[in-house]
Design an enzyme around this catalytic site. Structure first.
Site, PDB file in Angstrom:
ATOM      1  N   THR A 101       0.760  -1.194  -0.133  1.00  0.00           N
ATOM      2  CA  THR A 101       0.010   0.039   0.203  1.00  0.00           C
ATOM      3  C   THR A 101       0.715   1.307  -0.076  1.00  0.00           C
ATOM      4  O   THR A 101       0.507   2.560  -0.406  1.00  0.00           O
ATOM      5  CB  THR A 101      -1.084  -0.082   1.318  1.00  0.00           C
ATOM      6  OG1 THR A 101      -0.002  -0.089   2.629  1.00  0.00           O
ATOM      7  CG2 THR A 101      -2.178  -0.985   1.092  1.00  0.00           C
ATOM      8  N   ASP A 102       2.020   1.028   0.405  1.00  0.00           N
ATOM      9  CA  ASP A 102       2.835   2.563   0.704  1.00  0.00           C
ATOM     10  C   ASP A 102       3.166   3.140  -0.773  1.00  0.00           C
ATOM     11  O   ASP A 102       3.087   4.215  -0.741  1.00  0.00           O
ATOM     12  CB  ASP A 102       4.270   2.176   1.405  1.00  0.00           C
ATOM     13  CG  ASP A 102       5.070   1.356   0.577  1.00  0.00           C
ATOM     14  OD1 ASP A 102       4.801   0.566  -0.087  1.00  0.00           O
ATOM     15  OD2 ASP A 102       6.340   0.972   1.165  1.00  0.00           O
ATOM     16  N   SER A 134      31.538  -4.487   6.591  1.00  0.00           N
ATOM     17  CA  SER A 134      30.295  -4.990   7.269  1.00  0.00           C
ATOM     18  C   SER A 134      31.081  -6.215   7.674  1.00  0.00           C
ATOM     19  O   SER A 134      31.369  -7.344   7.012  1.00  0.00           O
ATOM     20  CB  SER A 134      29.070  -5.243   6.508  1.00  0.00           C
ATOM     21  OG  SER A 134      28.136  -6.335   7.035  1.00  0.00           O
ATOM     22  N   GLU A 188      17.729   4.034  -1.351  1.00  0.00           N
ATOM     23  CA  GLU A 188      17.378   2.592  -2.031  1.00  0.00           C
ATOM     24  C   GLU A 188      16.652   2.778  -3.344  1.00  0.00           C
ATOM     25  O   GLU A 188      17.164   1.995  -4.596  1.00  0.00           O
ATOM     26  CB  GLU A 188      16.655   1.943  -1.216  1.00  0.00           C
ATOM     27  CG  GLU A 188      16.068   0.434  -1.610  1.00  0.00           C
ATOM     28  CD  GLU A 188      15.872  -0.431  -0.378  1.00  0.00           C
ATOM     29  OE1 GLU A 188      16.190  -0.125   0.652  1.00  0.00           O
ATOM     30  OE2 GLU A 188      15.263  -1.671  -0.448  1.00  0.00           O
ATOM     31  N   SER A 194      13.345  -6.491   6.563  1.00  0.00           N
ATOM     32  CA  SER A 194      13.830  -5.040   6.070  1.00  0.00           C
ATOM     33  C   SER A 194      15.472  -4.824   6.844  1.00  0.00           C
ATOM     34  O   SER A 194      15.929  -3.910   7.307  1.00  0.00           O
ATOM     35  CB  SER A 194      13.156  -3.908   6.727  1.00  0.00           C
ATOM     36  OG  SER A 194      11.846  -3.786   6.330  1.00  0.00           O
ATOM     37  N   ASP A 243       9.326   0.398   5.125  1.00  0.00           N
ATOM     38  CA  ASP A 243      10.501   0.000   5.790  1.00  0.00           C
ATOM     39  C   ASP A 243      11.411   1.002   6.562  1.00  0.00           C
ATOM     40  O   ASP A 243      11.695   0.876   7.579  1.00  0.00           O
ATOM     41  CB  ASP A 243      11.520  -0.856   4.828  1.00  0.00           C
ATOM     42  CG  ASP A 243      10.692  -1.895   4.243  1.00  0.00           C
ATOM     43  OD1 ASP A 243       9.420  -2.269   4.448  1.00  0.00           O
ATOM     44  OD2 ASP A 243      11.414  -2.580   3.357  1.00  0.00           O
ATOM     45  N   GLY A 290      17.433 -10.496   3.479  1.00  0.00           N
ATOM     46  CA  GLY A 290      16.448 -11.058   2.646  1.00  0.00           C
ATOM     47  C   GLY A 290      15.458 -11.839   2.980  1.00  0.00           C
ATOM     48  O   GLY A 290      15.006 -12.576   2.530  1.00  0.00           O
ATOM     49  N   ALA A 291      14.992 -11.740   4.510  1.00  0.00           N
ATOM     50  CA  ALA A 291      13.981 -12.386   5.066  1.00  0.00           C
ATOM     51  C   ALA A 291      12.760 -11.660   5.076  1.00  0.00           C
ATOM     52  O   ALA A 291      11.588 -11.938   5.755  1.00  0.00           O
ATOM     53  CB  ALA A 291      14.328 -12.702   6.385  1.00  0.00           C
TER      54      ALA A 291
HETATM   55  P1  ADP Z   1      15.514  -7.142   3.093  1.00  0.00           P
HETATM   56  O1  ADP Z   1      15.606  -5.910   3.418  1.00  0.00           O
HETATM   57  O2  ADP Z   1      13.839  -7.864   3.363  1.00  0.00           O
HETATM   58  O3  ADP Z   1      16.356  -7.952   4.298  1.00  0.00           O
HETATM   59  P2  ADP Z   1      16.669  -6.716   0.874  1.00  0.00           P
HETATM   60  O4  ADP Z   1      16.824  -7.447  -0.511  1.00  0.00           O
HETATM   61  O5  ADP Z   1      15.694  -5.440   0.588  1.00  0.00           O
HETATM   62  O6  ADP Z   1      16.045  -7.669   1.793  1.00  0.00           O
HETATM   63  O7  ADP Z   1      17.854  -6.142   1.420  1.00  0.00           O
HETATM   64  C1  ADP Z   1      19.102  -7.274   1.565  1.00  0.00           C
HETATM   65  C2  ADP Z   1      20.380  -6.708   1.383  1.00  0.00           C
HETATM   66  O8  ADP Z   1      20.808  -5.617   2.243  1.00  0.00           O
HETATM   67  C3  ADP Z   1      21.568  -7.706   1.324  1.00  0.00           C
HETATM   68  O9  ADP Z   1      21.546  -8.344   0.013  1.00  0.00           O
HETATM   69  C4  ADP Z   1      22.542  -6.857   1.417  1.00  0.00           C
HETATM   70  O10 ADP Z   1      23.097  -6.228   0.291  1.00  0.00           O
HETATM   71  C5  ADP Z   1      22.110  -5.772   2.433  1.00  0.00           C
HETATM   72  N1  ADP Z   1      22.439  -6.073   4.051  1.00  0.00           N
HETATM   73  C6  ADP Z   1      21.467  -6.095   4.616  1.00  0.00           C
HETATM   74  N2  ADP Z   1      22.143  -6.225   5.864  1.00  0.00           N
HETATM   75  C7  ADP Z   1      23.421  -6.221   5.384  1.00  0.00           C
HETATM   76  C8  ADP Z   1      24.517  -6.390   6.333  1.00  0.00           C
HETATM   77  N3  ADP Z   1      24.371  -6.712   7.735  1.00  0.00           N
HETATM   78  N4  ADP Z   1      25.836  -6.582   6.043  1.00  0.00           N
HETATM   79  C9  ADP Z   1      25.894  -6.215   4.712  1.00  0.00           C
HETATM   80  N5  ADP Z   1      24.806  -6.215   3.661  1.00  0.00           N
HETATM   81  C10 ADP Z   1      23.496  -6.058   4.293  1.00  0.00           C
HETATM   82 MG    MG Z   2      14.542  -4.426   2.221  1.00  0.00          MG
END
Ligand code: ADP
Ligand code: MG
Length: 378
Positions: free
Chosen positions: A29-30, A61, A154, A120, A166, A116-117
């Site tokens: 919806t956002d 990271s 983003e 966010s 998010d 990726g779950a």
């Molecule tokens: P979600 O936000 O649902 O987890 P996204 O696909 O939007 O999934 O974002 C995941 C991406 O964010 C990862 O593939 C990576 O590039 C980045 N990311 C998230 N957390 C980390 C982290 N702790 N270290 C490095 N990259 C991260």
């Molecule tokens: Mg995300």
């Protein structure tokens, strides 16, 4: 020696945290300028930062590719930084584009937000960067500004056309509360969400199916919504009145667009029903609304997957009050509302159903509404 010193050879000047989130209701919806209702998870991205005297931005990271990404603040442009580091680099780029003065910095990230779950992890990374850079450079950005900057990073630097859900959740949520947010103008209300006091639990089930918005499906949904709004002559689907839904649907020729419109318009109404129930202190009754929302995402918006559907089905059979996928879909996580006394049994039933279907074991944990982005230490 801290991890920051280990990587950069100097102590950090400060430490900041920003959480992941689940969205209770209000999905897709956002970007239609509608309503959402997230709360922050106790899982955070944490950044330690040390100032530099030059113009370099260095990013590392503990969960990234192992290396240090190094870029001059004066060379930042979309495409210059790829991979995970694009999220924080994009934040610096947006701040500079807005005319803010930034000094160089070394940033070290850790995070316990599952990646990726659908919880966010990306917004947590962006918002923690925005807050740290705001504090260190004396920018004084508000939660709304932190969220907007992060979303633009983003959208325009990473290239993912996400809405503001998010980033607002990570920047503006508070412990013990859900955030009822109108994404049109960011008008919002924090609503107490004391599940434990009501004898309830909210479980998160991470299916471990990695969602992949980047494959274009998310952008396609967004385009279909925009096509629907254009065909109906409204700026956004938010502007379709719920008592005008049948008329609107009758005016749409494309059956796919019709289904997308029906999801978005009915989903906004579900958010309003949930907020009404929470205000009336009838939290149990939100269960069926969540499950209805899942059916709409599965059948009309077509962003679920067999694993998410199985969470909803198996938890329902085991006595859950309601369940739905949360986040963008195509994998990721579901939320399940249960009576506290049956939390264990429902979690177990979902695990058993996954095993019987030959799926990888899901990760099940309890979600407690937690703090939004904040500074941890000087
Ligand atoms: P979600 O936000 O649902 O987890 P996204 O696909 O939007 O999934 O974002 C995941 C991406 O964010 C990862 O593939 C990576 O590039 C980045 N990311 C998230 N957390 C980390 C982290 N702790 N270290 C490095 N990259 C991260
Ligand atoms: Mg995300």
């Amino acid at each position: 020696m801290t991890a920051h010193e280990d990587v950069y050879g100097v102590p950090a000047d400060g430490r900041w945290a920003a959480p992941g989130r689940v969205n209770l209701i209000g999905e897709h919806t956002d970007y239609n300028e509608g309503f959402v209702m997230p709360f922050a998870l106790p899982h955070n991205a944490v950044a330690t930062v040390s100032r530099r005297t030059d113009r370099l931005l260095r990013l590392h990271s503990a969960d990234g590719d192992g290396g240090i990404t190094e870029v001059s603040l004066d060379d930042l442009a979309p495409g210059r930084v790829t991979g995970w580091a694009a999220y924080p680099a994009g934040v610096a780029w947006v701040l500079l584009a807005d005319g803010h003065e930034l000094g160089g910095a070394d940033i070290h990230f850790t995070s316990d937000v599952p990646v990726g779950a659908g919880l966010s992890s990306s917004a947590a990374l962006e918002v923690v960067t925005a807050l740290a850079l705001s504090d260190l450079n004396g920018l004084g950005l508000t939660p709304d500004e932190l969220a907007r900057v992060s979303q633009r990073a983003e959208n325009d630097f990473v290239g993912m056309p996400c809405g503001i859900l998010d980033q607002m959740a990570s920047a503006a949520c508070a412990a013990g509360e859900v955030l009822f947010l109108d994404t049109r103008d960011l008008a919002r209300r924090q609503v107490p969400f004391a599940m434990a006091e009501a004898g309830l639990r909210l479980l998160v089930v991470d299916t471990r199916v990695k969602h992949s918005h980047a494959d274009g499906a998310y952008a396609r949904r967004r385009a279909e919504c925009e096509a629907g709004a254009a065909a109906l002559g409204v700026p956004f689907l938010r502007d379709v009145p719920s008592d005008g839904l049948d008329d609107a649907l009758a005016r749409l020729d494309d059956p796919v667009v019709r289904r997308r419109v029906r999801h978005v318009v009915t989903e906004d109404r579900r958010v309003e029903r949930v907020i009404g129930l929470l205000d009336a202190e009838r939290p149990r009754e939100i269960g069926p609304v969540l499950t209805e929302g899942h059916a709409s995402l599965r059948d009309d918006f077509e962003v679920s997957c067999p694993e998410l559907d199985l969470v909803v089905e198996a938890s329902g059979k085991a006595g859950a009050l309601g369940a739905r996928m949360t986040g963008g879909g195509f994998g990721g996580s579901a939320i399940v509302l249960v009576e506290a006394a049956s939390a264990e049994a429902v979690g177990e039933a979902v695990r058993e159903a996954f095993a019987a279907a030959g799926y990888a074991a899901p990760r099940v944990f309890e979600a407690v509404p937690s703090a939004g982005a904040r500074r941890l230490t000087r």
